[in-house]
Every structure is written in C-alpha cells, then in structure tokens.
Design an enzyme around this catalytic site. Structure first.
Site, short mmCIF file in Angstrom:
data_model
loop_
_atom_site.label_atom_id
_atom_site.label_comp_id
_atom_site.label_asym_id
_atom_site.label_seq_id
_atom_site.Cartn_x
_atom_site.Cartn_y
_atom_site.Cartn_z
N ASP A 45 -13.66 1.50 -20.11
CA ASP A 45 -13.47 0.16 -19.55
C ASP A 45 -13.22 0.29 -18.06
O ASP A 45 -12.36 1.05 -17.63
CB ASP A 45 -12.28 -0.54 -20.22
N ARG A 47 9.37 2.16 2.64
CA ARG A 47 10.09 3.42 2.31
C ARG A 47 11.50 3.43 2.87
O ARG A 47 11.96 4.42 3.44
CB ARG A 47 9.32 4.63 2.86
N GLY A 75 17.99 -0.68 17.33
CA GLY A 75 19.08 -1.34 16.62
C GLY A 75 19.29 -0.73 15.24
O GLY A 75 18.46 0.03 14.76
N ASP A 76 20.42 -1.13 14.65
CA ASP A 76 20.80 -0.64 13.33
C ASP A 76 20.69 -1.85 12.38
O ASP A 76 21.39 -2.86 12.60
CB ASP A 76 22.25 -0.12 13.41
N PHE A 77 19.85 -1.77 11.37
CA PHE A 77 19.63 -2.97 10.56
C PHE A 77 20.84 -3.38 9.72
O PHE A 77 20.86 -4.44 9.13
CB PHE A 77 18.33 -2.92 9.74
N ASP A 125 14.25 0.05 14.99
CA ASP A 125 14.76 1.33 14.46
C ASP A 125 15.87 1.85 15.38
O ASP A 125 16.11 1.31 16.48
CB ASP A 125 13.62 2.36 14.34
O1 LIG Z 1 -20.10 -0.68 -9.00
C1 LIG Z 1 -20.16 -0.97 -10.21
N1 LIG Z 1 -19.06 -1.39 -10.87
C2 LIG Z 1 -19.08 -1.69 -12.19
C3 LIG Z 1 -20.27 -1.62 -12.90
C4 LIG Z 1 -20.37 -1.98 -14.36
O2 LIG Z 1 -19.39 -2.93 -14.68
C5 LIG Z 1 -19.17 -2.92 -16.10
C6 LIG Z 1 -17.69 -2.98 -16.34
O3 LIG Z 1 -17.41 -3.68 -17.50
P1 LIG Z 1 -16.83 -3.02 -18.82
O4 LIG Z 1 -16.06 -1.82 -18.50
O5 LIG Z 1 -16.13 -4.09 -19.57
O6 LIG Z 1 -18.12 -2.56 -19.61
P2 LIG Z 1 -19.30 -3.41 -20.22
O7 LIG Z 1 -20.48 -3.41 -19.32
O8 LIG Z 1 -18.85 -4.76 -20.69
O9 LIG Z 1 -19.69 -2.53 -21.47
P3 LIG Z 1 -18.80 -2.18 -22.75
O10 LIG Z 1 -19.67 -2.45 -23.91
O11 LIG Z 1 -18.48 -0.73 -22.58
O12 LIG Z 1 -17.57 -3.02 -22.76
C7 LIG Z 1 -19.77 -1.60 -16.60
O13 LIG Z 1 -20.97 -1.86 -17.29
C8 LIG Z 1 -20.08 -0.84 -15.33
O14 LIG Z 1 -21.17 0.02 -15.47
C9 LIG Z 1 -21.43 -1.20 -12.22
O15 LIG Z 1 -22.53 -1.10 -12.79
N2 LIG Z 1 -21.32 -0.87 -10.88
#
Ligand SMILES: O=c1[nH]cc([C@@H]2O[C@H](COP(=O)(O)OP(=O)(O)OP(=O)(O)O)[C@@H](O)[C@H]2O)c(=O)[nH]1
Length: 609
Positions: free
Chosen positions: A88, A511, A494-496, A468
């Site tokens: 994903d 930081r 300065g000192d905050f 600072d």
């Molecule tokens: O630069 C790029 N960025 C992203 C992509 C493509 O975007 C999709 C991301 O969607 P996801 O992870 O949900 O995947 P799906 O296409 O829906 O397929 P799933 O069946 O695995 O859920 C992904 O296809 C990236 O390749 C890009 O092509 N270029």
C-alpha cells in the site's frame, strides 16, 4: 533466471501478488519473480487516526490486502498459495495522509498541497507465508515499510490543471505518477525511486535475505574484517544460489530481528545436528560501536578533508598529512572503505560522495561538528547508560549539566553540531506546514539561524528573529551564508526564561523542550503563550519517544540520548500536543519529517476565554 538469488528462492513457490497495480506487477516481474496476480478486495478504509504513524497505516493496509486474498484463495479450493504479497502506497504532507484521488477536484486538492513542498511517500509491504494446519489457514506475516522524500517545484495553476486533465493522477497515491508525466513536477527525490512508484524492490530483496538466509559457507565470507562486519546486502548471496535453505521450512523470527528458514534439527537418520543460523545481524550489533569509533577517529584526524578534492592518495601520503603512523592509517582507511565512507582504487583512497558532503569539516551540509561532539561528549555519556537505566533519566551525568558557555571551544563545538543537524532538517521543518499567513517569527534558542534562513527563504513576507543567549550569538557570524545574515533576519540576545520575548506572530521551539524538565517547560510555554496574540502560532520540532514498538528501532538513538542526558526528558508526540493545548494553543496539526526522526506540531493561539 533471476539476477538476485533471493528472488530465486521464490521461484519454486506459488506466489501471489495481491494487487491490481500495474506498476507493482511490472516491478516484480522485471526483477525475475514469477507470480499470479489476484487483486485484493480489501477496502482501504482503516481509521487513519488510530495509527501512531502514517507508515503503520500503510503496513496494516498492505497486510489486510494480502490476508484477504490468502483467505479467499484458501476458502475457494482449500489450498492457499505459499506466499502472498500485499502493498500500500500513501503520501504524507502537513500531517495528512493522501491516497488515490477520487475525482479531478480531489486530485487538484492533493497536488496543491504538494506544490512547492517536500513530502514523504511510504509504501507498506506485507509478505505472508501460508500453509494449512489442521484444516485451517495458517499465516506468518512479515511486514516492513520504506519512506522516500520527494519535493515538487512550484507549479502554476495552469500546469496543475493540464496535468490533471491528462488523467494520469487518478489511480496514483497523492495524485501523481513519478514514473511518467508526473516526473516533470519533481525537483528531487531522496530514497528509493521504486518505492514512490509503488514497490520498494531493494528493501523487499533485503527482507527476503532475512527470511531465506541460508546458513552455510556464506557465513565464512561474511566475517571479512575482525572488527567491522561487512555491510549485509542481498548481493552478498550472489554465489550461493540454491544453497542451504529449506523450501518447506517454517519461518520464525531470530535474534536481532533476523528471521531464518527453520533448521530441521537432528536429521531423521541421526546425523549431526546442524548449527543454528549464523547471527550476523547480532554480531554486527555487538561490534557496532567499533564502526562509530572508526568514523569518529577519521573525522577527528580530518581524513575526509585530506581526501576531499584531491586525486586518490596512498595510505602513506594520508598518514603524512594527518601526522599519524602509516600502519594505523592504513587500517583506519580500510575500515572506512568497509563502512562505505571511502573508495579504494589502484591510485589509493578517496572520499565517497557522502563523505565529501557530510564528513569533511567544511561544506553546507557538513556533519563534522556533530561527529566531533558525539566523540568528545555523547560517547562518554553513553558509557554511563547502565547508570541511567538503573537509576533513571538524568542520573548518568551525576547532576552535572554541561554549560555550553563554559568555554568558547565548547560553545563553538555545540553550535557546529546543532548547525549541521539543523541544516539537514531546516528546509523540511520550514515547509512541512503552510506558514505563509505569518509575517513575523521568533526562533527561540535559534542558535546559528539555520532554520531562520530557511523560513525567510521560503516565506518572502516573513521577518525572523533569532533569540538566543549572548554567548551563543557572539559566534553566529561565521555560520551565516556569505558571512552575513539576510536583511529579514535579526539576532536578539536574551534568555527565554527571564528576558522579554521579542514580538512575533509565530514562535518556533526547535529541539528546545526536550532539554528541560516539566516545570521549566510549563514556565516557558506560559511566557510564550502570554506573548502570543490570538491567531498567532507556535511551531514545535522535537525528536519524540515513541511507545510503539514497531517504531522503536528508528528512534532508538533519540530515546536513549534522552535517557542519559543530564536534564530534561523525552516526551511522546501526544505529550507535546497536550502541553500546547494546556497553554491555550488549539487546532494542533502534526507532521513528521526526515524519515520520522523529527516530529512537528503547529498550534494556533486561541482567544482567552
Ligand atoms: O509516483 C507514483 N505514485 C504512486 C503510484 C501508484 O499509486 C497506487 C497507490 O495505491 P495503492 O497502494 O492503494 O494501490 P492500488 O493501485 O490501489 O493497488 P492495490 O490493488 O495494491 O490496492 C499504486 O498503484 C502505485 O503504483 C504510481 O504509479 N506512481
């Protein structure tokens, strides 16, 4: 024939890619993997707010996609594939997660958020090994994620719409395809390009090595140096194809995060029991401090300065320049080669690009000051880690707080360390949120002004005051680009905790807060909140202590540093948010930059009730 033997390990298995993404299919088939494609029906509707970090969301979605396919296939013919791969990809900017746009207007919303800014692309991957146990599907899940940072140029509305009208954004995370027309929008990419396209092939192969790493003759080759273990890459296995692994073996986690294909124990015929998998990762950890010390020593002796612009030099020539023994220098240089910091050619040694950029003592992005500080100061603090663990935070230093102003040398060393770190993250901090509504900012404890410069550069209407201690500001001149600050930046001593805070619409605490105990943090935020007008803002940047075990490895150094330091304490992102809210800041937005190393919070001062 797969180029990488780890891919070869999958050739005899039934592998399924649980994805409809044509890009993932192409990346994996070009790598030589043979697989079937069964798109997942899992709906990407997990509650994003319930995850501690965006990558956790991407990993869980990837896992659910793969599990759904495994379960469906098993149900259909009671035979699950051997391996199911799910992935994903998401984009994060300003604390928001962007997936695929639902329509053109949504694509425009996403691309406008990315316009002129840096963002992160995370791909979560799940590799699921399946088998049937007692008539039930049994799965073993291995997950990981990869982050790549991408920056878009500033793009006109016309160009954005032209791109949207091309139709390309619609099936892509964040609304762009870096591999096609979208590549034209991109100013730079830091990290794995294929990760942005949808599948982090390099990390995937490394994971396969962890999973299928066969014990055997390979072990002998890996212990090349008695002090510094060779870097472990999947290319290391190129001559061991077909060796050792048990294709039917179950997969179990090993020490140091290493998983290995299960050994069979005593052979059925009573032959000698095979030894356990060679714990290369663990040995690497045990020896890890030697690698750090080699790097520190080479920096201190200015090895990377000597080898910066010159033709390669022999060990004896380097030894002459750094006034050290030839034998010792040779060993140190070889160690640096093994660590990937130097290259060795027939003509001698020379810097790698990363060493010239970050380890030579000059240069815009030099980390030489940080290394020197770690060698002289942090190293010693860490020798007392046991005390800190036994007695609790702040005990390691025995109550002795280092006063950076105690000597000019210490102050300068501290400033160089902070400057190097800030230069690396300042642009990312300045652009993580849209701060263009503020016309003035005050960076409290802003030290050399590294962040102030990026704010002034990014927001042409903004004036920035660096506030600072006088002892610190005495030295800022040598850190200014071109030797002098921009007209829109001023330095106020300065000192905050004591002095009146300069007036500003936005207050920045980068930081700073981790360095103080709760009572002083409340005192500082109370003063700041009293000075900040309704509608004004506070921007906090901190390394946080994350309670999520999956994130622990990435912020391990920060968490331990916060334990051994003489004062202050580590806090989680949620604690920082609470602190801001307690002091009258609302609508707190959060973001993470630099691979999650730095957490950012932007709060808006509410009107007093
Ligand atoms: O630069 C790029 N960025 C992203 C992509 C493509 O975007 C999709 C991301 O969607 P996801 O992870 O949900 O995947 P799906 O296409 O829906 O397929 P799933 O069946 O695995 O859920 C992904 O296809 C990236 O390749 C890009 O092509 N270029």
């Amino acid at each position: 024939m797969a180029l990488s033997p780890v891919i070869g390990k999958l050739l005899h298995k039934r592998v399924v890619l649980a994805s409809a993404s044509p890009r993932r299919r192409e990346i994996l088939s070009q790598a030589g993997l043979r697989f079937e494609v069964v798109p997942s029906r899992f709906k990407e509707t997990l509650d994003k707010a319930s995850f501690p970090a965006p990558y956790a969301y991407a990993m869980e979605t990837a896992k659910q996609k793969a599990l759904e396919v495994a379960a469906r296939m098993y149900q259909k013919d009671l035979r699950a594939p051997d391996v199911v791969i799910g992935a994903d990809t998401i984009v994060t900017v300003g604390g928001l997660i962007l997936e695929k746009p639902v329509d053109k207007q949504d694509a425009y919303r996403m691309l406008s958020m990315l316009n002129g800014k840096e963002h992160s692309v995370f791909t979560g991957v799940a590799i699921i090994h399946c088998c049937s146990k007692g008539g039930q599907l049994d799965t073993d899940v291995c997950q990981f994620h990869e982050e790549t940072t991408v920056r878009f140029s500033r793009l006109s509305e016309e160009l954005l719409w032209e791109y949207i009208d091309s139709g390309e954004p619609m099936d892509k995370a964040g609304g762009y395809g870096i591999q096609a027309l979208g590549g034209m929008l991109v100013e730079y990419v830091h990290g794995d390009f294929l990760n942005v396209v949808g599948f982090p092939l390099n990390h995937f192969c490394k994971k396969l090595v962890e999973l299928y790493y066969p014990p055997g003759r390979h072990d002998v080759r890996r212990v090349k140096h008695d002090s510094i273990p060779a870097v472990d890459t999947f290319e290391d296995l190129s001559d061991v194809e077909g060796g050792g692994s048990d294709p039917a073996g179950g997969i179990k986690g090993g020490p140091g995060g290493q998983a290995a294909v299960g050994t069979r124990g005593a052979e059925a015929n009573g032959a000698v029991e095979s030894p356990p998998p060679f714990p290369a990762d663990l040995l690497g950890l045990i020896d890890g401090f030697k690698a750090s010390k080699a790097l520190f020593t080479a920096c201190k002796l200015k090895v990377f300065d000597v080898l910066k612009d010159e033709a390669p030099l022999k060990a004896a020539e380097v030894a002459g320049r750094i006034d050290a023994s030839v034998c010792g220098t040779g060993r140190l240089l070889d160690a640096c080669v093994a660590l990937g910091l130097l290259e060795k050619t027939d003509g001698g040694y020379r810097n790698t690009e990363v060493a010239s950029r970050h380890l030579a003592s000059d240069g815009e992005y030099s980390l030489h000051g940080l290394v020197t500080r770690h060698d002289d100061h942090t190293w010693e603090l860490f020798t007392r880690l046991e005390v800190a663990v036994r007695q609790g935070p702040n005990a390691a230093a025995g109550g002795k707080v280092e006063d950076p102003a105690q000597s000019q040398q210490t102050t300068l060393q501290f400033m160089r360390a902070m400057h190097g770190l800030s230069k690396l993250t300042a642009r990312r901090v300045a652009t993580a949120f849209d701060l263009s509504r503020f016309t003035s900012a005050c960076d409290l404890g802003g030290c050399t002004g590294a962040l102030a410069h990026e704010l002034a550069h990014e927001y042409p209407r903004m004036r920035v005051t660096v506030f600072d201690l006088p002892d610190v500001l005495e030295h800022v001149a040598c850190f200014q680009p071109g030797g002098r600050p921009s007209e829109r930046i001023s330095f106020v001593p300065g000192d905050f905790f004591k002095d009146s805070l300069p007036e500003a619409e936005l207050y920045v605490l980068s930081r700073i807060l981790h360095d103080w105990p709760d009572d002083q943090v409340h005192a500082l935020l109370g003063r700041l909140s009293g000075r900040c007008k309704p509608g004004g803002g506070v921007l906090v940047a901190e390394e946080t202590v994350d309670e999520d075990p999956a994130a622990a490895r990435s912020n391990l150094a920060a968490a331990l540093s916060l334990l051994v330091r003489p004062r202050g304490r580590g806090r989680s992102g949620a604690e920082y948010r609470d602190l801001l809210e307690q002091h009258g800041f609302r609508d707190v937005q959060v973001a993470a930059v630099a691979g999650g190393a730095l957490h950012l919070l932007l709060g808006t001062r509410a009107s007093p009730p």
